[in-house]
Design an enzyme around this catalytic site. Structure first.
Site, PDB file in Angstrom:
ATOM      1  N   LYS A  73       0.816  -1.216   0.000  1.00 24.42           N
ATOM      2  CA  LYS A  73       0.000   0.000   0.000  1.00 24.42           C
ATOM      3  C   LYS A  73       0.853   1.272   0.000  1.00 24.42           C
ATOM      4  CE  LYS A  73      -4.124  -2.142   1.859  1.00 24.42           C
ATOM      5  NZ  LYS A  73      -3.638  -3.531   2.057  1.00 24.42           N
TER       6      LYS A  73
HETATM    7  C1  LIG Z   1      -4.301  -4.634   1.470  1.00 19.11           C
HETATM    8  C2  LIG Z   1      -3.566  -5.924   1.370  1.00 19.11           C
HETATM    9  C3  LIG Z   1      -3.989  -6.965   0.496  1.00 19.11           C
HETATM   10  C4  LIG Z   1      -5.257  -6.857  -0.320  1.00 19.11           C
HETATM   11  O1  LIG Z   1      -5.160  -5.931  -1.351  1.00 19.11           O
HETATM   12  P1  LIG Z   1      -6.466  -5.399  -2.126  1.00 19.11           P
HETATM   13  O2  LIG Z   1      -6.002  -4.272  -2.939  1.00 19.11           O
HETATM   14  O3  LIG Z   1      -7.436  -4.993  -1.062  1.00 19.11           O
HETATM   15  O4  LIG Z   1      -6.987  -6.544  -2.932  1.00 19.11           O
HETATM   16  C5  LIG Z   1      -3.222  -8.097   0.397  1.00 19.11           C
HETATM   17  N1  LIG Z   1      -2.093  -8.253   1.138  1.00 19.11           N
HETATM   18  C6  LIG Z   1      -1.664  -7.290   1.982  1.00 19.11           C
HETATM   19  C7  LIG Z   1      -0.436  -7.538   2.773  1.00 19.11           C
HETATM   20  C8  LIG Z   1      -2.374  -6.093   2.125  1.00 19.11           C
HETATM   21  O5  LIG Z   1      -1.936  -5.152   2.981  1.00 19.11           O
END
Ligand SMILES: *Cc1c(COP(=O)(O)O)cnc(C)c1O
Length: 469
Positions: free
Chosen positions: A113
């Site tokens: 993210k």
């Molecule tokens: C947010 C997250 C996901 C999921 O991603 P999306 O964009 O919501 O599909 C998967 N793995 C980790 C470690 C995350 O922080």
């Protein structure tokens, strides 16, 4: 480049108009009016670029109202070795013959993210400086999103963050990551309750339109368009590192929750990137796997969501999924609205008998699910075979990815977090904790700062009001 709403009720807008917003005013999601196209000559050129230059080229196709020189500068300030740990920003490493790991988790909070959120920090600061405005971001977090937002916004002019988290419910690592920040524009509010209590307070505040306007309240949740756009970049980047020629196809496998990450992969493919398959992996909360197998999207009531050892994928509904369904329904807002009426009315959308479902193959999705036992087994197996420790979300992806791998087609698995964040599962699988990246060794020992409050929206509003004008 113009933006519209999936539900057809928003006047065409430019990038800066939609940058700070969440949902479109009609309750839909913001999407580009049409996807930009990358032809063979452009792909050939993109293959030669480093991450920041590639990010500028891709993003400039989505952003028509920031001057190119300014955008190039904002992007260059975002994607640096200092913040992402290497010149490559998102290194691609080879595990096996046709198996690769795309490392998108080397940012400050050790999850993918950061890639989008760090850019958002710079874009927000720029746009607010131009307009003389301010933004007070209010959010609720169970760990990952909140910390990524705080690390992206710390020290940014014009922005403050009020982040609600459930007191005592996050891992010691996640707690320390957030509460050890001492920037004056970051406010950690530890709520005496669970995550849902935090979210209820955010919803209650958001319903008060007058308060929101007076105090310039905004959000940075996963439906923010700029986050999706920033994620398109690393699909192009990984393809460029792995494909041997400009026409070579690559498959991706993506551990998914809210469908934000893989939505960016879908968009990259719609733009002309040679992607063979998009392999979606879920954990026990397999709403999306069920859709791609059967054509039925069945929302899970929040009480039926499993608490798993890949917690960032524990979802009841996938908030970005509407963007994909919009494409699947021929980008027709009337059909999309009818579909989402069904989701709201019946908690489910059944497309299995529709014309759209007939065409699903052309979007090249595959899917599968993974359980706690699978993820522990995969962490062990990857460690034994390749000498690498992967986190539980990445393990879900690899487990499902391998089931769909095709000989001769490179498969890129997204590493969505570093294992240091999820110590308990790693200890269960390997008997020892994961190594920590440099600079994180003493994280839990640093001084922490937060304010404890009850899940009382009036009290929390008063707290925010006293710190904004
Ligand atoms: C947010 C997250 C996901 C999921 O991603 P999306 O964009 O919501 O599909 C998967 N793995 C980790 C470690 C995350 O922080």
């Amino acid at each position: 480049m113009h933006y519209v709403s999936t539900r057809g009720g928003m006047p065409r807008a430019e990038f800066k108009d939609i940058l700070l917003g969440g949902l479109a005013p009609d309750g839909g999601l913001v999407v580009p009016e049409r996807y930009p196209h990358l032809g063979v000559a452009e792909l050939e050129h993109l293959r030669t670029l480093d991450y920041p230059s590639l990010a500028f080229e891709v993003l400039s196709r989505f952003i028509g109202d920031i001057a190119p020189d300014t955008l190039r500068e904002l992007v260059a300030r975002t994607y640096t070795r200092e913040v992402f740990g290497s010149e490559a920003i998102a290194p691609v490493s080879r595990l096996d013959e046709d198996l690769y790991l795309l490392q998108v988790s080397n940012g400050p909070t050790l999850a993918f993210k950061d890639i989008a959120m760090q850019l958002l920090g710079h874009l927000f600061e720029h746009v607010l400086a131009e307009s003389g405005g301010q933004l007070n971001i209010l959010g609720a977090t169970s760990g990952d999103t909140g910390s990524a937002a705080e690390y992206a916004m710390r020290g940014k002019r014009g922005v403050q963050v009020f982040m609600l988290s459930p007191l005592g419910k996050m891992s010691p690592f996640q707690t320390a990551q957030m509460y050890s920040l001492d920037d004056p524009n970051i406010f950690n509010i530890a709520v005496r309750g669970v995550f849902d209590d935090c979210q209820d307070v955010v919803k209650a505040v958001s319903r008060d339109a007058d308060f929101k306007r007076r105090h310039h309240i905004g959000t940075v949740n996963s439906i923010n368009w700029a986050r999706v756009a920033a994620q398109v970049v690393y699909y192009v980047h990984a393809w460029a590192r792995v494909a041997r020629s400009v026409r070579d196809e690559v498959s991706f496998c993506v551990p998914s929750g809210n469908f934000g990450n893989i939505c960016a992969g879908h968009i990259a493919r719609q733009m002309g990137l040679p992607v063979r398959r998009l392999i979606l992996a879920t954990n026990e909360n397999d709403v999306l796997d069920q859709f791609f197998r059967c054509g039925v999207y069945q929302v899970r009531p929040p009480a039926a969501v499993h608490e798993t050892s890949s917690p960032s994928m524990d979802i009841s509904k996938a908030s970005n999924f509407e963007r994909f369904v919009f494409d699947l329904l021929g980008r027709d807002p009337d059909r999309l609205r009818a579909a989402w009426d069904a989701v709201e009315r019946d908690g489910a959308l059944d497309l299995s008998a529709s014309e759209a479902w007939h065409d699903i193959a052309r979007y090249a999705f595959a899917s599968g699910r993974s359980t706690h036992a699978d993820r522990v087994q995969t962490i062990r197996d990857v460690h034994r075979r390749y000498g690498r420790v992967i986190d539980p979300h990445t393990a879900d992806g690899l487990k499902v990815g391998r089931e769909h791998a095709e000989p001769g087609i490179p498969l890129v698995c997204l590493e969505t977090a570093l294992p240091a964040k999820f110590e308990a599962v790693i200890v269960e699988a390997l008997g020892t904790p994961a190594p920590r990246p440099p600079g994180y060794e003493d994280l839990e020992q640093r001084p922490q700062r937060c304010v404890e409050m009850d899940p009382d929206s009036a009290a929390i509003k008063a707290y925010i009001a006293a710190r904004t004008d």
